[in-house]
Design a protein around this motif. Structure first.
Motif, PDB file in Angstrom:
ATOM      1  N   THR A  53       0.827  -1.208   0.000  1.00  0.00           N
ATOM      2  CA  THR A  53       0.000   0.000   0.000  1.00  0.00           C
ATOM      3  C   THR A  53       0.858   1.254   0.000  1.00  0.00           C
ATOM      4  O   THR A  53       1.907   1.313   0.645  1.00  0.00           O
ATOM      5  N   ALA A  54       0.386   2.250  -0.731  1.00  0.00           N
ATOM      6  CA  ALA A  54       1.140   3.484  -0.942  1.00  0.00           C
ATOM      7  C   ALA A  54       1.176   4.353   0.300  1.00  0.00           C
ATOM      8  O   ALA A  54       0.477   4.121   1.290  1.00  0.00           O
ATOM      9  N   VAL A  55       1.977   5.378   0.217  1.00  0.00           N
ATOM     10  CA  VAL A  55       2.272   6.234   1.364  1.00  0.00           C
ATOM     11  C   VAL A  55       1.028   6.938   1.902  1.00  0.00           C
ATOM     12  O   VAL A  55       0.970   7.294   3.091  1.00  0.00           O
ATOM     13  N   ASP A  56       0.014   7.144   1.058  1.00  0.00           N
ATOM     14  CA  ASP A  56      -1.194   7.869   1.480  1.00  0.00           C
ATOM     15  C   ASP A  56      -2.362   6.952   1.801  1.00  0.00           C
ATOM     16  O   ASP A  56      -3.510   7.401   1.877  1.00  0.00           O
ATOM     17  N   VAL A  57      -2.083   5.663   2.024  1.00  0.00           N
ATOM     18  CA  VAL A  57      -3.138   4.706   2.334  1.00  0.00           C
ATOM     19  C   VAL A  57      -3.053   4.288   3.800  1.00  0.00           C
ATOM     20  O   VAL A  57      -2.008   3.846   4.269  1.00  0.00           O
ATOM     21  N   ALA A  58      -4.153   4.457   4.512  1.00  0.00           N
ATOM     22  CA  ALA A  58      -4.235   4.012   5.905  1.00  0.00           C
ATOM     23  C   ALA A  58      -4.783   2.593   5.936  1.00  0.00           C
ATOM     24  O   ALA A  58      -5.698   2.263   5.188  1.00  0.00           O
ATOM     25  N   VAL A  59      -4.202   1.761   6.779  1.00  0.00           N
ATOM     26  CA  VAL A  59      -4.637   0.373   6.907  1.00  0.00           C
ATOM     27  C   VAL A  59      -4.902   0.075   8.376  1.00  0.00           C
ATOM     28  O   VAL A  59      -4.171   0.545   9.256  1.00  0.00           O
ATOM     29  N   GLU A  60      -5.938  -0.676   8.646  1.00  0.00           N
ATOM     30  CA  GLU A  60      -6.300  -1.050  10.006  1.00  0.00           C
ATOM     31  C   GLU A  60      -5.088  -1.601  10.768  1.00  0.00           C
ATOM     32  O   GLU A  60      -4.455  -2.557  10.333  1.00  0.00           O
ATOM     33  N   GLY A  61      -4.747  -0.960  11.879  1.00  0.00           N
ATOM     34  CA  GLY A  61      -3.632  -1.402  12.700  1.00  0.00           C
ATOM     35  C   GLY A  61      -2.277  -0.883  12.275  1.00  0.00           C
ATOM     36  O   GLY A  61      -1.292  -1.028  13.016  1.00  0.00           O
ATOM     37  N   PHE A  62      -2.182  -0.262  11.092  1.00  0.00           N
ATOM     38  CA  PHE A  62      -0.899   0.234  10.603  1.00  0.00           C
ATOM     39  C   PHE A  62      -0.387   1.341  11.522  1.00  0.00           C
ATOM     40  O   PHE A  62      -1.103   2.260  11.865  1.00  0.00           O
ATOM     41  N   CYS A  63       0.857   1.215  11.928  1.00  0.00           N
ATOM     42  CA  CYS A  63       1.545   2.153  12.804  1.00  0.00           C
ATOM     43  C   CYS A  63       1.169   1.979  14.279  1.00  0.00           C
ATOM     44  O   CYS A  63       2.016   2.101  15.151  1.00  0.00           O
ATOM     45  N   THR A  76       5.607   8.660   5.511  1.00  0.00           N
ATOM     46  CA  THR A  76       5.001   9.844   6.113  1.00  0.00           C
ATOM     47  C   THR A  76       4.131   9.525   7.325  1.00  0.00           C
ATOM     48  O   THR A  76       3.798  10.422   8.096  1.00  0.00           O
ATOM     49  N   GLN A  77       3.751   8.253   7.503  1.00  0.00           N
ATOM     50  CA  GLN A  77       2.848   7.904   8.600  1.00  0.00           C
ATOM     51  C   GLN A  77       3.578   7.498   9.877  1.00  0.00           C
ATOM     52  O   GLN A  77       3.202   7.927  10.968  1.00  0.00           O
ATOM     53  N   CYS A  78       4.610   6.678   9.764  1.00  0.00           N
ATOM     54  CA  CYS A  78       5.302   6.220  10.971  1.00  0.00           C
ATOM     55  C   CYS A  78       6.684   5.652  10.655  1.00  0.00           C
ATOM     56  O   CYS A  78       6.986   4.508  10.999  1.00  0.00           O
TER      57      CYS A  78
END
Length: 313
Positions: free
Chosen positions: A149-159, A191-193
């Motif tokens: 998944t790309a840098v701008d995609v949030a996924v359940e539990g990610f980070c 960019t997320q974590c």
């Protein structure tokens, strides 16, 4: 389903238990206490992946062609015999052969199909079930389907609790047979974590604060994904259905690479990845050569016989 532990948990465990010693070339998992013995890394008699398996990449979101090449070259490097420089990615992967000595079977991996979903068909916030749905777009027989998944995609539990995960799912019927396919998901954490999922190429959020290393492919997010993809590939091969090789509880297993989390070279200790090779031109740190002149940083893998983390260097 097995997930990679986040760096903040990793560092907390390192500091609390002190399982790594700076003077040690390898971490032994069953050294001293009775609790260590209860958490012995062992084979639980389930099937391992074997035979010829294709690794299929499902790219979700926007990735540059140069970014996709970093991962596809990694997969090609696993089985490549053309990499003349050592240590190599192929040498790293061959160490998983030790897990197959008790089964008399072999595993051969190769790069399969690549599927692009650049239009975010399921949106930019995904659940675990949607990850499995994306993984099912790849072949269902003799396959590991890797969702990236790309840098701008949030996924359940990610980070919050994971950097990636692997599991298995029942695929569609083929010629009267219903196959169970293995899948992996890894997200771009740039960019997320990055302090959690791209260490040691970014300053960690918790634990000892040492300067980040220079990423060998000049992309913190993708080089972090390389580490997580490699870790999860090792876990998928040796514990594909939750009853293969692992340490600890089945619900939260430490697998071939995650049992050695944070160890990349000899002399690793909390806050240090260990002694690594350094590119004299770019200053990038790495421990494995790949195809097309690639350099990668790959995790240590636990030796199932010695119970010690084995590094390339």
């Amino acid at each position: 389903m097995a997930s990679l532990l986040l760096s903040r948990i990793l560092f907390t465990l390192f500091l609390a238990v002190s399982v790594l010693q700076s003077s040690s070339a390898a971490r032994t998992l069953s050294e001293t206490s009775s609790s260590d013995q209860l958490l012995k890394f062992e084979y639980h008699k389930g099937p391992l992946l074997n035979g010829k398996i294709s690794i299929n990449l499902i790219w979700y979101g926007k990735f540059k062609p140069s970014q996709r090449a970093i991962i596809s070259d990694l997969i090609t490097s696993i089985s490549s015999s053309t990499t003349s420089k050592t240590p190599s990615v192929a040498t790293w992967w061959k160490s998983t052969g030790k897990y197959y000595s008790a089964t008399n079977k072999k595993l051969g991996l190769s790069l399969g199909t690549q599927i692009l979903d650049e239009n975010y068909s399921l949106g930019k916030s995904l659940t675990t079930n949607q990850i499995v749905k994306l993984a099912s777009k790849g072949p269902h027989s003799n396959a590991i389907n890797v969702v990236l998944t790309a840098v701008d995609v949030a996924v359940e539990g990610f980070c919050s609790s994971r950097c990636g995960t692997h599991g298995s799912s029942n695929g569609a019927g083929v010629n009267g047979k219903r196959y169970k396919f293995a899948y992996i998901w890894v997200g771009n954490s740039e960019t997320q974590c990055p302090g959690q999922c791209a260490w040691p190429f970014h300053q960690p959020i918790y634990g000892p604060q040492s300067p980040p290393l220079v990423a060998p492919n000049n992309d913190v997010g993708l080089d972090g994904m390389v580490i997580n993809v490699a870790s999860l590939l090792a876990g998928t091969a040796t514990n594909p259905f939750g009853n293969g090789y692992f340490q600890g509880p089945k619900e939260a297993p430490l697998e071939a690479a995650s049992a050695c989390a944070g160890v990349y070279g000899k002399g690793a200790y909390p806050g240090s990845a260990g002694n690594l090779l350094v590119d004299p031109t770019t200053g990038a740190s790495y421990n494995a050569h790949g195809v097309n002149g690639r350099k990668y940083l790959l995790p240590a893998l636990i030796d199932p016989k010695t119970q010690a983390c084995s590094t390339l260097g």
